[in-house]
Design a protein around this motif. Structure first.
Motif, mmCIF file in Angstrom:
data_model
loop_
_atom_site.group_PDB
_atom_site.id
_atom_site.type_symbol
_atom_site.label_atom_id
_atom_site.label_comp_id
_atom_site.label_asym_id
_atom_site.label_seq_id
_atom_site.Cartn_x
_atom_site.Cartn_y
_atom_site.Cartn_z
ATOM 1 N N MET A 176 -12.084 38.796 17.566
ATOM 2 C CA MET A 176 -12.448 37.479 17.025
ATOM 3 C C MET A 176 -13.319 37.633 15.786
ATOM 4 O O MET A 176 -14.353 36.982 15.628
ATOM 5 N N SER A 177 -12.892 38.550 14.909
ATOM 6 C CA SER A 177 -13.713 38.902 13.752
ATOM 7 C C SER A 177 -13.736 37.824 12.683
ATOM 8 O O SER A 177 -14.556 37.888 11.769
ATOM 9 N N GLY A 178 -12.868 36.842 12.762
ATOM 10 C CA GLY A 178 -12.863 35.757 11.800
ATOM 11 C C GLY A 178 -11.611 34.918 11.967
ATOM 12 O O GLY A 178 -10.644 35.339 12.613
ATOM 13 N N LEU A 179 -11.618 33.731 11.384
ATOM 14 C CA LEU A 179 -10.473 32.826 11.450
ATOM 15 C C LEU A 179 -9.771 32.810 10.095
ATOM 16 O O LEU A 179 -10.364 32.374 9.099
ATOM 17 N N PRO A 180 -8.529 33.296 10.011
ATOM 18 C CA PRO A 180 -7.807 33.281 8.735
ATOM 19 C C PRO A 180 -7.591 31.857 8.240
ATOM 20 O O PRO A 180 -7.180 30.978 9.001
ATOM 21 N N MET A 181 -7.873 31.636 6.972
ATOM 22 C CA MET A 181 -7.727 30.324 6.357
ATOM 23 C C MET A 181 -6.466 30.282 5.493
ATOM 24 O O MET A 181 -5.942 31.326 5.090
ATOM 25 N N PRO A 182 -5.955 29.077 5.191
ATOM 26 C CA PRO A 182 -4.730 28.962 4.390
ATOM 27 C C PRO A 182 -4.815 29.641 3.028
ATOM 28 O O PRO A 182 -3.800 30.095 2.489
ATOM 29 N N ASP A 183 -6.022 29.721 2.453
ATOM 30 C CA ASP A 183 -6.158 30.326 1.120
ATOM 31 C C ASP A 183 -6.285 31.849 1.192
ATOM 32 O O ASP A 183 -6.508 32.512 0.171
ATOM 33 N N GLY A 184 -6.174 32.416 2.401
ATOM 34 C CA GLY A 184 -6.263 33.864 2.548
ATOM 35 C C GLY A 184 -7.646 34.376 2.867
ATOM 36 O O GLY A 184 -7.810 35.567 3.154
ATOM 37 N N SER A 185 -8.639 33.507 2.815
ATOM 38 C CA SER A 185 -10.001 33.930 3.146
ATOM 39 C C SER A 185 -10.175 33.957 4.662
ATOM 40 O O SER A 185 -9.300 33.528 5.421
ATOM 41 N N MET A 186 -11.311 34.455 5.115
ATOM 42 C CA MET A 186 -11.605 34.575 6.544
ATOM 43 C C MET A 186 -12.891 33.811 6.853
ATOM 44 O O MET A 186 -13.945 34.081 6.270
ATOM 45 N N MET A 187 -12.803 32.830 7.728
ATOM 46 C CA MET A 187 -13.991 32.084 8.130
ATOM 47 C C MET A 187 -14.718 32.849 9.233
ATOM 48 O O MET A 187 -14.168 33.044 10.327
ATOM 49 N N PRO A 188 -15.943 33.284 8.990
ATOM 50 C CA PRO A 188 -16.673 34.104 9.981
ATOM 51 C C PRO A 188 -17.323 33.245 11.060
ATOM 52 O O PRO A 188 -18.545 33.099 11.113
ATOM 53 N N ILE A 189 -16.514 32.710 11.954
ATOM 54 C CA ILE A 189 -17.015 31.788 12.979
ATOM 55 C C ILE A 189 -18.102 32.435 13.830
ATOM 56 O O ILE A 189 -19.103 31.797 14.177
ATOM 57 N N PHE A 190 -17.931 33.688 14.169
ATOM 58 C CA PHE A 190 -18.915 34.394 15.001
ATOM 59 C C PHE A 190 -19.747 35.374 14.182
ATOM 60 O O PHE A 190 -20.310 36.324 14.730
ATOM 61 N N GLY A 191 -19.857 35.143 12.900
ATOM 62 C CA GLY A 191 -20.583 36.059 12.039
ATOM 63 C C GLY A 191 -19.647 37.133 11.506
ATOM 64 O O GLY A 191 -18.436 37.123 11.752
ATOM 65 N N SER A 192 -20.200 38.051 10.746
ATOM 66 C CA SER A 192 -19.363 39.110 10.169
ATOM 67 C C SER A 192 -20.135 40.422 10.093
ATOM 68 O O SER A 192 -21.364 40.436 9.979
#
Length: 262
Positions: A176-192
């Motif tokens: 669960m290292s991040g949530l992939p976004m439509p623009d290719g970025s990664m949303m760090p929901i649980f931090g990074s």
């Protein structure tokens, strides 16, 4: 009793809810895809989830009254969940009962030839971890965490526990290292970066970072692990298996003739 079950690798976590069982199942499936003979023991007796992740299963006795484990996606697997009268029944056991059941998972199951035995451990640093380290010779452990500090704090305790019982950490999986976004970025929901920092702190490899992917959840609920396919997330688990094989092969060459002693 001396049994040859190949390399025994527990998959552990400091706390529940980080995806340890999901990693264990997808790692086992990925190892089986390489042609290896793979077994999986669900020793998370208080929350056995392997039957769900594999879509059920049934054990039958052989002519010697040993249990023949079900096989799915190339993986032989066993779980206490097969023996509950109702899947929602709670397991209320003290340590000695747990230890006896864990030993039976090794001795009373007809595993046949196994190259890699993956063990889905209960979370934490309790009696189960200590018992397993004393019961069989472990090739090393894979540690699962999420990037957030509340999980990493318990992971550090788990790694220190493994050191005390002389079990090497083969590497860390950051789930669960991040949530992939439509623009290719990664949303760090649980931090990074938490998994990488912890790996560096203890001098162990960060084996992979698995993003939040709805297909992982869907595959787990349906009993079809994501590693059965070829998606980007499946490829991460395939790479994890390849890294683990490489690490274990290197260790086996350095310490030939390792055997399991029950």
């Amino acid at each position: 009793m001396t049994t040859s079950l190949g390399q025994i690798v527990p998959v552990i976590s400091g706390k529940g809810g980080v995806g340890k069982s999901t990693v264990a199942v997808n790692l086992a499936v990925s190892l089986a895809r390489t042609g290896a003979k793979v077994g999986l023991i669900d020793s998370d007796f208080y929350g056995p989830s392997i039957p769900t992740l594999f879509g059920g299963g049934q054990v039958v006795p052989d002519h010697e009254e040993r249990l023949i484990p079900p096989v799915k996606y190339g993986v032989k697997y066993i779980s206490l969940g097969f023996f509950l009268r109702h899947p929602d029944d709670a397991v209320i056991w003290r340590g000695p009962m747990f230890n006896k059941a864990l030993n039976q998972m090794f001795e009373d199951v007809n595993w046949g030839a196994i190259d890699y035995m993956i063990i889905d451990m209960p979370p934490g640093t309790g009696d189960a971890q200590l018992s397993l380290s004393q019961m069989v010779k472990l090739s090393g452990a894979v540690v699962v965490t999420t990037p957030q500090e509340v999980a990493l704090a318990d992971v550090r305790k788990s790694i220190n526990m493994l050191k005390k019982v002389n079990v090497d950490v083969l590497g860390i999986v950051e789930n669960m290292s991040g949530l992939p976004m439509p623009d290719g970025s990664m949303m760090p929901i649980f931090g990074s970066g938490g998994g990488e920092r912890t790996a560096k702190e203890f001098g162990v490899p960060l084996l992979t970072q698995v993003p939040i992917d709805v297909s992982v959840r869907e595959g787990g609920d349906a009993g079809t692990p994501v590693a059965c396919g070829e998606s980007p997330t499946a490829q991460l688990f395939h790479s994890l298996a390849a890294q683990l094989v490489s690490i274990l092969d290197a260790r086996r060459q350095a310490q030939p003739g390792l055997k399991i002693v029950n």
